[in-house]
Scaffold this active site. Structure first.
Site, PDB file in Angstrom:
ATOM      1  N   GLY A  14       5.066   2.249   4.142  1.00 11.51           N
ATOM      2  CA  GLY A  14       6.142   2.616   3.570  1.00 11.51           C
ATOM      3  C   GLY A  14       6.372   3.870   3.090  1.00 11.51           C
ATOM      4  O   GLY A  14       5.539   4.676   2.767  1.00 11.51           O
ATOM      5  N   ARG A  75       6.723   0.615  10.940  1.00  7.52           N
ATOM      6  CA  ARG A  75       5.614  -0.341  10.757  1.00  7.52           C
ATOM      7  C   ARG A  75       5.155  -0.412  12.439  1.00  7.52           C
ATOM      8  O   ARG A  75       6.164  -0.354  13.393  1.00  7.52           O
ATOM      9  CB  ARG A  75       5.939  -1.762  10.388  1.00  7.52           C
ATOM     10  CG  ARG A  75       6.669  -1.681   9.068  1.00  7.52           C
ATOM     11  CD  ARG A  75       5.779  -1.587   7.964  1.00  7.52           C
ATOM     12  NE  ARG A  75       6.544  -1.455   6.772  1.00  7.52           N
ATOM     13  CZ  ARG A  75       5.962  -1.228   5.711  1.00  7.52           C
ATOM     14  NH1 ARG A  75       4.909  -0.880   5.508  1.00  7.52           N
ATOM     15  NH2 ARG A  75       6.833  -1.084   4.408  1.00  7.52           N
ATOM     16  N   CYS A  76       3.895  -0.671  12.752  1.00  8.61           N
ATOM     17  CA  CYS A  76       3.535  -0.515  13.968  1.00  8.61           C
ATOM     18  C   CYS A  76       2.562  -1.682  14.534  1.00  8.61           C
ATOM     19  O   CYS A  76       1.369  -1.428  14.417  1.00  8.61           O
ATOM     20  CB  CYS A  76       2.899   0.916  14.498  1.00  8.61           C
ATOM     21  SG  CYS A  76       2.400   1.114  16.066  1.00  8.61           S
ATOM     22  N   ASP A 106      -2.787   1.362   1.396  1.00 11.47           N
ATOM     23  CA  ASP A 106      -3.800   0.649   1.867  1.00 11.47           C
ATOM     24  C   ASP A 106      -3.861   0.068   3.308  1.00 11.47           C
ATOM     25  O   ASP A 106      -4.740   0.213   4.037  1.00 11.47           O
ATOM     26  CB  ASP A 106      -4.416  -0.452   0.842  1.00 11.47           C
ATOM     27  CG  ASP A 106      -3.251  -1.330   0.720  1.00 11.47           C
ATOM     28  OD1 ASP A 106      -1.919  -1.359   1.130  1.00 11.47           O
ATOM     29  OD2 ASP A 106      -3.619  -2.486   0.034  1.00 11.47           O
ATOM     30  N   THR A 129       1.968   5.818  -1.798  1.00 11.02           N
ATOM     31  CA  THR A 129       2.759   4.541  -1.880  1.00 11.02           C
ATOM     32  C   THR A 129       3.319   4.395  -3.437  1.00 11.02           C
ATOM     33  O   THR A 129       2.783   4.732  -4.321  1.00 11.02           O
ATOM     34  CB  THR A 129       1.971   3.188  -1.538  1.00 11.02           C
ATOM     35  OG1 THR A 129       2.840   2.226  -1.991  1.00 11.02           O
ATOM     36  CG2 THR A 129       0.794   3.239  -2.059  1.00 11.02           C
ATOM     37  N   ASP A 131       3.668   1.643  -4.505  1.00 16.61           N
ATOM     38  CA  ASP A 131       3.318   0.481  -5.331  1.00 16.61           C
ATOM     39  C   ASP A 131       1.890   1.089  -6.136  1.00 16.61           C
ATOM     40  O   ASP A 131       1.300   0.103  -7.142  1.00 16.61           O
ATOM     41  CB  ASP A 131       2.832  -0.502  -4.370  1.00 16.61           C
ATOM     42  CG  ASP A 131       3.936  -1.137  -3.475  1.00 16.61           C
ATOM     43  OD1 ASP A 131       4.971  -1.237  -4.286  1.00 16.61           O
ATOM     44  OD2 ASP A 131       3.740  -1.314  -2.432  1.00 16.61           O
ATOM     45  N   ASP A 133      -0.964   0.659  -5.513  1.00 12.57           N
ATOM     46  CA  ASP A 133      -2.023  -0.453  -5.396  1.00 12.57           C
ATOM     47  C   ASP A 133      -3.318  -0.033  -4.376  1.00 12.57           C
ATOM     48  O   ASP A 133      -3.873  -0.892  -3.700  1.00 12.57           O
ATOM     49  CB  ASP A 133      -1.488  -1.487  -4.668  1.00 12.57           C
ATOM     50  CG  ASP A 133      -0.917  -1.351  -3.493  1.00 12.57           C
ATOM     51  OD1 ASP A 133      -0.634  -0.165  -3.022  1.00 12.57           O
ATOM     52  OD2 ASP A 133      -0.293  -2.158  -2.688  1.00 12.57           O
ATOM     53  N   ARG A 175       5.775  -6.796  -4.358  1.00 10.30           N
ATOM     54  CA  ARG A 175       5.562  -8.039  -3.604  1.00 10.30           C
ATOM     55  C   ARG A 175       4.055  -8.761  -4.013  1.00 10.30           C
ATOM     56  O   ARG A 175       3.862  -9.981  -4.528  1.00 10.30           O
ATOM     57  CB  ARG A 175       5.524  -7.910  -2.209  1.00 10.30           C
ATOM     58  CG  ARG A 175       6.880  -8.352  -1.614  1.00 10.30           C
ATOM     59  CD  ARG A 175       7.311  -8.773  -0.224  1.00 10.30           C
ATOM     60  NE  ARG A 175       6.727  -7.251   0.519  1.00 10.30           N
ATOM     61  CZ  ARG A 175       7.938  -6.440   0.989  1.00 10.30           C
ATOM     62  NH1 ARG A 175       9.111  -6.844   0.902  1.00 10.30           N
ATOM     63  NH2 ARG A 175       7.288  -5.629   1.787  1.00 10.30           N
ATOM     64  N   GLU A 191      11.199  -6.689 -23.055  1.00 10.19           N
ATOM     65  CA  GLU A 191      10.750  -7.733 -23.868  1.00 10.19           C
ATOM     66  C   GLU A 191       9.794  -8.637 -23.282  1.00 10.19           C
ATOM     67  O   GLU A 191       8.975  -9.212 -23.697  1.00 10.19           O
ATOM     68  CB  GLU A 191      12.172  -8.615 -24.225  1.00 10.19           C
ATOM     69  CG  GLU A 191      12.897  -8.116 -25.611  1.00 10.19           C
ATOM     70  CD  GLU A 191      13.536  -6.799 -25.203  1.00 10.19           C
ATOM     71  OE1 GLU A 191      13.945  -6.556 -24.163  1.00 10.19           O
ATOM     72  OE2 GLU A 191      13.397  -5.890 -26.374  1.00 10.19           O
TER      73      GLU A 191
HETATM   74  P1  ADP Z   1       0.821   0.844   3.575  1.00 15.41           P
HETATM   75  O1  ADP Z   1       0.089   1.894   4.166  1.00 15.41           O
HETATM   76  O2  ADP Z   1       2.191   1.572   2.723  1.00 15.41           O
HETATM   77  O3  ADP Z   1       0.115  -0.113   2.939  1.00 15.41           O
HETATM   78  P2  ADP Z   1       1.324  -1.312   5.967  1.00 15.41           P
HETATM   79  O4  ADP Z   1       0.675  -2.174   5.368  1.00 15.41           O
HETATM   80  O5  ADP Z   1       2.526  -1.337   6.690  1.00 15.41           O
HETATM   81  O6  ADP Z   1       1.643   0.156   4.953  1.00 15.41           O
HETATM   82  O7  ADP Z   1       0.374  -0.409   7.108  1.00 15.41           O
HETATM   83  C1  ADP Z   1       0.838   0.762   7.732  1.00 15.41           C
HETATM   84  C2  ADP Z   1       0.452   0.509   9.113  1.00 15.41           C
HETATM   85  O8  ADP Z   1      -0.937   0.581   9.286  1.00 15.41           O
HETATM   86  C3  ADP Z   1       1.010  -0.806   9.569  1.00 15.41           C
HETATM   87  O9  ADP Z   1       2.359  -0.846  10.350  1.00 15.41           O
HETATM   88  C4  ADP Z   1      -0.094  -1.202  10.796  1.00 15.41           C
HETATM   89  O10 ADP Z   1       0.228  -0.380  11.877  1.00 15.41           O
HETATM   90  C5  ADP Z   1      -1.374  -0.462  10.197  1.00 15.41           C
HETATM   91  N1  ADP Z   1      -2.001  -1.352   9.508  1.00 15.41           N
HETATM   92  C6  ADP Z   1      -1.893  -2.081   8.536  1.00 15.41           C
HETATM   93  N2  ADP Z   1      -2.975  -3.033   8.271  1.00 15.41           N
HETATM   94  C7  ADP Z   1      -3.824  -2.817   9.122  1.00 15.41           C
HETATM   95  C8  ADP Z   1      -5.044  -3.495   9.308  1.00 15.41           C
HETATM   96  N3  ADP Z   1      -5.613  -4.393   8.772  1.00 15.41           N
HETATM   97  N4  ADP Z   1      -5.674  -2.911  10.590  1.00 15.41           N
HETATM   98  C9  ADP Z   1      -5.234  -2.023  11.332  1.00 15.41           C
HETATM   99  N5  ADP Z   1      -4.173  -1.584  11.201  1.00 15.41           N
HETATM  100  C10 ADP Z   1      -3.622  -1.869  10.140  1.00 15.41           C
END
Ligand code: ADP
Length: 323
Positions: A14, A75-76, A106, A129, A131, A133, A175, A191
């Site tokens: 994101g 997102r990929c 993460d 991010t 978040d 987090d 989320r 509150e």
């Molecule tokens: P963020 O980096 O903000 O947490 P995402 O969770 O969407 O966002 O992760 C970004 C991209 O990293 C995803 O679209 C995916 O391609 C890749 N990715 C996410 N989780 C994994 C994973 N466990 N192993 C490999 N690639 C991942």
């Protein structure tokens, strides 16, 4: 030690305000150290398809104040497959990328770790991010901006809440985690704060609001993280149980964008400098972060395996303050 010559930079996951400030700082610090910088576009997709542009100090001019990411992000899902990872490895080798700076959350770090196990390129994660987090850093790039955006909006909502003596439920992003809801809730004087980490019975919420009403406090702000359930249902229950008018406001994507605050920019600059310095020292597979006011780094492996704790004492403090 292998001499660093070319670094790649990519924004994944994101978007977060301050990503551009990080791209700019990575480019300029790296160039100052005589490195070539390639910016991969649309997150991991750019590595899969070998889509990049050369980043120069001039080319990253005028972006420090812009939200989002000039390299775009996506997102990929393919990147999570072995075939996808191999395509990325091929791109890294083809362009002789010695180090890759991954700016994201993460999920992005998990991707970088997966990639690091398949190639020689040294990975450095920069946490960005809204978040907040990411384990191993007290704060991520973008968090402060989003907090301030949400606070500005909720302050306006409070004017109406007080004037009409109404209860407002405001949903903020988050989320899975409640860092944003907690910080925003505390700083608007909510509150009630609802976070996914601390399950709160709706009956307790109703009781608190009724008690407030008995004490003469008829207006109220409930800040709820996205992950706490459907706010429309929460609103209906509160309305039925308290007899007060309840209004709902979902802040949504407006929280994600916008010009980064000075703090988000500063974090971006400091994290970027650290990332490039680590690479120049020959270090790789690390995630940079802020700990007790200092810019540090931990192993990517550690960063992706830990879960950042939410300070639940702050929830208690928020309760104490909301009397
Ligand atoms: P963020 O980096 O903000 O947490 P995402 O969770 O969407 O966002 O992760 C970004 C991209 O990293 C995803 O679209 C995916 O391609 C890749 N990715 C996410 N989780 C994994 C994973 N466990 N192993 C490999 N690639 C991942």
């Amino acid at each position: 030690m292998m001499q660093m010559k070319t670094v790649g930079v990519v924004t994944t996951g994101g978007d977060a305000p301050g990503m551009n400030a990080a791209i700019r700082a990575v480019t300029r610090v790296a160039t100052a150290k005589s490195l070539q910088v390639l910016g991969f576009e649309r997150g991991w997709e750019g590595l899969l398809t070998n889509t990049f542009r050369h980043l120069t100090p001039r080319g990253v001019g005028g972006i420090i104040q812009l939200g989002g990411t000039m390299l775009h992000t996506a997102r990929c899902p393919e990147f999570k497959t072995e075939e996808g990872l191999q395509k990325a490895v091929h791109t890294l080798n083809l362009n002789k990328i010695d180090g890759l700076v991954v700016i994201g959350g993460d999920g992005s770090f998990r991707g970088a770790l997966d990639l690091s196990k398949r190639c020689e390129t040294k990975m450095i994660g920069i946490p960005a991010t809204i978040d907040n987090d990411v384990y191993g850093t007290d704060e991520t790039i973008g968090f402060d901006t989003t907090v301030n955006t949400a606070v500005t909006e909720i302050d306006k909502i409070r004017d109406t809440a007080i004037s009409h003596e109404r209860i407002f439920i405001v949903e903020v992003m988050g989320r899975q985690r409640g860092f944003l809801a907690l910080t925003v809730g505390l700083t608007v004087g909510a509150e009630i704060i609802l976070v996914p980490e601390d399950h709160c019975e709706l009956s307790e919420v109703v009781e608190t609001l009724k008690e407030n009403s008995r004490k003469g406090k008829k207006a109220g702000i409930v800040v709820a993280a996205e992950g706490c359930g459907k706010v429309i249902e929460i609103a209906q229950v509160i309305e039925e149980e308290t007899g007060s008018e309840v209004r709902l406001s979902i802040l949504g994507y407006a929280q994600r964008g916008g010009s980064p605050t000075a703090r988000s920019r500063l974090l971006a600059i400091l994290f970027a400098e650290k990332a490039v310095n680590l690479l120049c020292e020959g270090q790789g597979n690390r995630a940079v972060g802020l700990r007790n006011g200092e810019v540090t780094s931990i192993a990517l492996e550690e960063s992706t395996s830990g879960t950042k704790p939410l300070n639940k004492n702050l929830l208690k403090l928020a309760d104490m303050l909301a009397t």
